[in-house]
Enzyme design. Structure first.
Site, short mmCIF file in Angstrom:
data_model
loop_
_atom_site.label_atom_id
_atom_site.label_comp_id
_atom_site.label_asym_id
_atom_site.label_seq_id
_atom_site.Cartn_x
_atom_site.Cartn_y
_atom_site.Cartn_z
N THR A 1 21.51 -3.85 15.97
CA THR A 1 21.05 -2.65 15.28
C THR A 1 20.55 -2.96 13.88
O THR A 1 19.42 -2.62 13.51
CB THR A 1 22.22 -1.65 15.19
N LYS B 1 31.83 -7.24 6.50
CA LYS B 1 33.02 -6.97 5.69
C LYS B 1 34.26 -7.71 6.19
O LYS B 1 35.09 -8.14 5.39
CB LYS B 1 33.32 -5.47 5.62
N ILE C 1 24.81 3.02 0.10
CA ILE C 1 25.20 3.30 -1.29
C ILE C 1 25.30 1.99 -2.05
O ILE C 1 26.05 1.10 -1.64
CB ILE C 1 26.58 3.99 -1.34
N LYS D 1 36.75 -2.98 3.54
CA LYS D 1 35.89 -2.61 2.43
C LYS D 1 36.70 -2.39 1.16
O LYS D 1 36.27 -2.75 0.05
CB LYS D 1 35.10 -1.35 2.80
#
EC number: 1.1.1.3
Lengths: 445, 445
Positions: free
Chosen positions: A20, A112, A143, A212
C-alpha cells in the site's frame, strides 16, 4: 557521503516493499514530479522496487523491469541514493536497513516496530556510516510530528505529550460511540474495510500505538523505553456500558499514548491505554481514523496536531517529506535539523531521566463490575473499595432484568495503580462479583 | 557566508527590540541554555539588544552593557551572526533588516506586516547576500506552520488552507459566545488585559490575520497577494443576534483566513473575514487566544494544527526554533528545507496561479436586517431577496418590543458576492430597512 554533498541533478530512489505505502509513494512521486522536482531542484528517479511476488496484481502499474524480487538488488545497487524501507517486520527489514546504511545510503522508513525494537542499533549504524535514517512516517502518518518535535518546537522541554496514535482503534471506538454497537460488531466492519492489520494485536491490544509512543518518548527525552517497561492495554474489553457512562460524565473513551515527565523529579512515564477524556479537550473530538498529538512544552504551551494517521496517501506524504529532507542532504544544502545520529545529544538527554514504571501512574479511575443482583451486594462492594483506600466519586447501577445480575459503574477520585490493583483483587474474591472487574483510567491533561 | 560554514563553537545573537517578545527570547535562551546548547552543539551568546529607551523598566534583567539605543550597533556589529528583528513596523524594521542581510547576517523575524509588505524585496536581498531570512514566528505564534507547510507537507499541493490567525479577535468572539456580552463590553476587557495591539485596527479589522494569510498564500502558491486585492473584514460588526443565530444553526462565528486554490482553473482566492462554521469542524472548537490552521493537501488529506498564536512565550518558541535552524546553517550541517531565497521555485509556482478577486467568492450567506415592525415588511424584504436571485435557506424574526422594530435573520443557499452585494444594495433602498444590512459568509471547508 562526502562526495555526494555536491550539487546533483538526479537523485535515485529504491523501494523495499511495494504494498500500500510503496505504491502510494511511487504514485505520488510520479504524479507530482514536476512540482516536487522544481521545489527540490533535482530529478527524482524511481529506480527499482523490491517485491515478494513479481506476479501479484497491483493498483499502480510499473514496468516489469523496475520490479525485482531480490531486495539486495535495491540495497546493493551503488547507483541508488535513497532506500525507502516499506516492507515492515523487524527481521529482514533490520538486515536490509543496516546493510543500506553501511553502504552510505540514506534510509527512509515507516517501520515503527523496527525503530522501537532496534532504533538504537540503527541510529548508531547511520552515525557510523555518516549517513541518515529518516522516519517521519513511522508516527502519526501524515502529521509531521517528528519534525515538529525536533525542529519546530526545539526551544521546548516537554512535560506532556499525549495523543491518539492508532487510527484503527480510534475508528472502532468512534463507531461504538456513535452507533451504540458492540466491539465485535464494529471490528467485523473494520476488518472488511481492510482497516485492521494482519496481526490484529497491533491495533487491538495497543502495540502499534505503543511502538509510536516509544519513538516519541525517545525523541523528546532521549530514553529508549522497552515495551515491557510500559503499561500497554488495548481496546478489546470496552463495552457500551463504558461508553455510555463516559458520555454521562461528559467524556469519551480514546486509546491514548501518554508520555509525561516531571521535571522536578526527572521521572518519565510512558504508557498506552484507553482512557476517559473530557469532551472539553479538543483531543476528544479527534474521531474516526484520525490521529492527534498534543505537546505541552515549557515555552510554547500546548500545541495540538491532528491528521490522518495511516493509509496510503497520508503515509506517502510523510515518506515523501523524508525523501525531500534526504534530497537536501544529498545536495549539500546546509539547513536545520537534529539528526538521530546525534547520539550524544540524546544520550545526554536520556541520562537525566528516571523511568517511572506503571506502578507510579496516578489517575482517577473508572471501574465496571458485574455482580449478583442481591440485597447487600452494593454495600459489600463499596465497603471493599473504601477499605482498600479508593475514594468513590460517582456510582451508577444497571440491573439486567431477568438475569439476576447487575452492572455497577464507579468512578474514583485521584489514586494510584497500587491501590487500584489491590482493590480489583479484593473485589474479584467477593462471591457476588461475577467477572474480572474492568478498569479504565480517567485522563486529565 | 562561506567562511561561517565551518563548525563553530559560539554563535552570537543580537536583538532589535526588547519588548515582550525580545525579553521572552532572552529569558528562554538564558533559561534553557544548557539543554538547547547541548541540542545544537554550540554556545549561544546574547551579545546585545537594541532598545528605544535605555531607562525603561523591564521584566527581564539584562546588564546595562548589553543594551544599546543604537540599532546599528547590532546590525553593524561584525561579530554578530544572527539578528532577531523584533521591533515591528515596516520602516525602520525594513532598513535594518536589509542592512543586516547585506552584511551576510541571518535575520530572524516575527514581523508579519513587514513580510507582507516587503517580503519580495527582503527575500531577494537575502538571496543576493547568500544568507537567510527566517520568519516562523510571523504566523500563528508557537505553531510551526511555516515549517509544516514547507517541509513536513512538502509532498502536497494545497487546495485549501484556512484557519484562525488572530488570537485577540478569537478571544473576543469566544467570550461573546460564552457570556452573551456585546462586542464593546468584551473589547474593554481585552484592552485592559493587554490583548489588543496598540493599533487596534490590526486585531479588530482583520489586518493582522490578513498579513499572515498573505504569507501562507505565498509559501503555498508562490504568489504575493496585495492586501487591496483581498477581501478583508474584521469582527466589529458582530452582535449577539449573529452569535445566537449561528448557535441555532449548529455553528460558531470565527474570524477565518481562507486560502483556496482550484487546481483545475489554477484560481487562487485569499480572503479574511468572520464566518459561520459548523461546530462539527474541529476548527470551531479552537477558542480563546488559540490559533488553528487547517491544511488540505492532495496527498496528506487534511491536517489541523492548534496552538497559542501570540504572547511572549509562544512567539519566543518560534523565534528560538528559527535561531536553531540558523545555527544549523552556520554550522554547515547539511539538512533540509526550502528557503525563501529559492526565488525561482516560488516564481515558477506563482506563475501558474491566477488570482481570483473577492468578487469570485462563492458561499452561503447569513444576513441580518433591522426593519420597521410593520405588516408587509417581511414580504417586501423576501421579495427583494428572491428577485436579486438569492435563495433563502432559513429565516427568523426577533421583535424588539416597544421599539416598533424587528430584526430579521436569514441564511441563504450557495450564491456569490455579486448577487449578495446587489441584494444588500436593494435592501438598503427599502424604506422599511433601518440600518445597513449586515452580512456574514458561511464557511464550509
Amino acid at each position: 557521503m562526502e562526495q555526494k554533498k555536491q550539487s546533483k541533478q538526479v537523485i535515485r530512489i529504491g523501494l523495499l516493499g511495494f504494498g500500500t505505502v510503496g505504491q502510494g509513494v511511487w504514485k505520488h512521486l510520479q504524479g507530482n514530479d514536476s512540482a516536487l522536482e522544481r521545489r527540490l531542484g533535482v530529478k527524482l528517479e524511481l529506480v527499482r522496487a523490491a517485491v515478494s511476488d513479481l506476479k501479484k496484481k497491483r493498483e499502480v502499474r510499473v514496468p516489469a523491469s523496475r520490479l525485482t524480487d531480490d531486495p539486495y538488488a535495491v540495497v546493493d545497487d551503488p547507483s541508488i541514493d535513497i532506500v525507502c524501507e516499506l516492507i515492515g517486520g523487524t527481521k529482514l527489514a533490520r538486515t536490509l536497513t543496516l546493510r543500506a546504511l553501511k553502504a552510505g545510503k540514506i534510509v527512509v522508513s515507516a517501520n515503527k516496530a523496527l525503530i522501537c525494537k532496534h532504533g538504537e542499533e540503527i541510529f548508531s549504524a547511520a552515525r557510523r556510516a555518516g549517513t541518515h535514517y529518516f522516519f517521519e512516517a513511522s508516527v502519526a502518518g501524515g502529521i509531521p510530528i517528528i519534525k515538529t518535535l525536533r525542529e519546530g518546537l526545539v526551544a521546548n522541554r516537554f512535560s506532556l505529550i499525549y495523543g491518539i496514535l492508532n487510527g484503527t482503534s480510534n475508528y472502532i471506538l468512534t463507531r461504538m460511540e456513535r452507533e451504540g454497537l458492540s466491539f465485535p460488531d464494529i471490528l467485523d466492519d473494520a476488518r472488511s474495510l481492510g482497516y485492521v492489520e494482519a496481526d490484529e494485536s497491533l491495533d487491538l491490544d495497543g502495540w502499534d500505538a505503543a511502538h509510536k509512543a516509544v519513538i516519541l518518548a525517545y525523541l523528546a527525552h532521549g530514553r529508549w523505553v522497552k515495551l515491557k517497561e510500559m503499561l500497554v492495554e488495548g481496546i478489546r474489553g470496552i463495552t457500551q456500558y463504558d461508553i455510555a457512562y463516559a458520555r454521562e460524565l461528559g467524556c469519551k473513551i480514546k486509546l491514548l499514548a501518554v508520555i509525561s515527565r516531571d521535571f522536578s523529579t526527572n521521572c518519565l512515564s510512558v504508557r498506552l491505554h484507553p482512557a476517559l477524556i473530557s469532551k472539553r479537550e479538543l483531543m476528544a473530538s479527534v474521531d474516526e481514523v484520525y490521529n492527534g498529538v498534543s505537546l505541552t512544552g515549557d515555552v510554547v504551551g500546548t500545541t495540538l496536531l491532528v491528521g490522518r494517521g495511516a493509509g496510503q496517501d497520508a503515509t506517502s506524504s510523510a515518506v515523501i517529506s523524508d525523501i525531500a529532507d534526504a534530497v537536501y542532504l544529498l545536495k549539500g544544502v546546509p539547513a536545520p535539523f537534529i539528526c538521530e545520529e546525534d547520539e550524544d545529544v540524546y544520550a545526554a538527554l536520556g541520562a537525566e531521566v528516571e523511568l517511572a514504571g506503571p506502578e507510579a501512574i496516578r489517575s482517577a479511575y473508572y471501574l465496571r463490575l458485574r455482580v449478583k443482583d442481591q440485597p447487600g451486594v452494593l454495600a459489600r462492594v463499596t465497603d471493599v473499595i473504601s477499605r482498600e483506600g479508593l475514594s468513590i466519586a460517582t456510582m451508577t447501577q444497571h440491573q439486567e432484568a431477568g438475569e439476576g445480575t447487575a452492572t455497577l459503574l464507579f468512578t474514583t477520585h485521584q489514586s494510584n495503580e497500587k491501590v487500584v490493583s489491590a482493590t480489583l483483587k479484593s473485589l474479584k474474591r467477593l462471591g457476588s462479583v461475577l467477572e474480572t472487574p474492568f478498569l479504565l483510567r480517567i485522563f486529565n491533561p
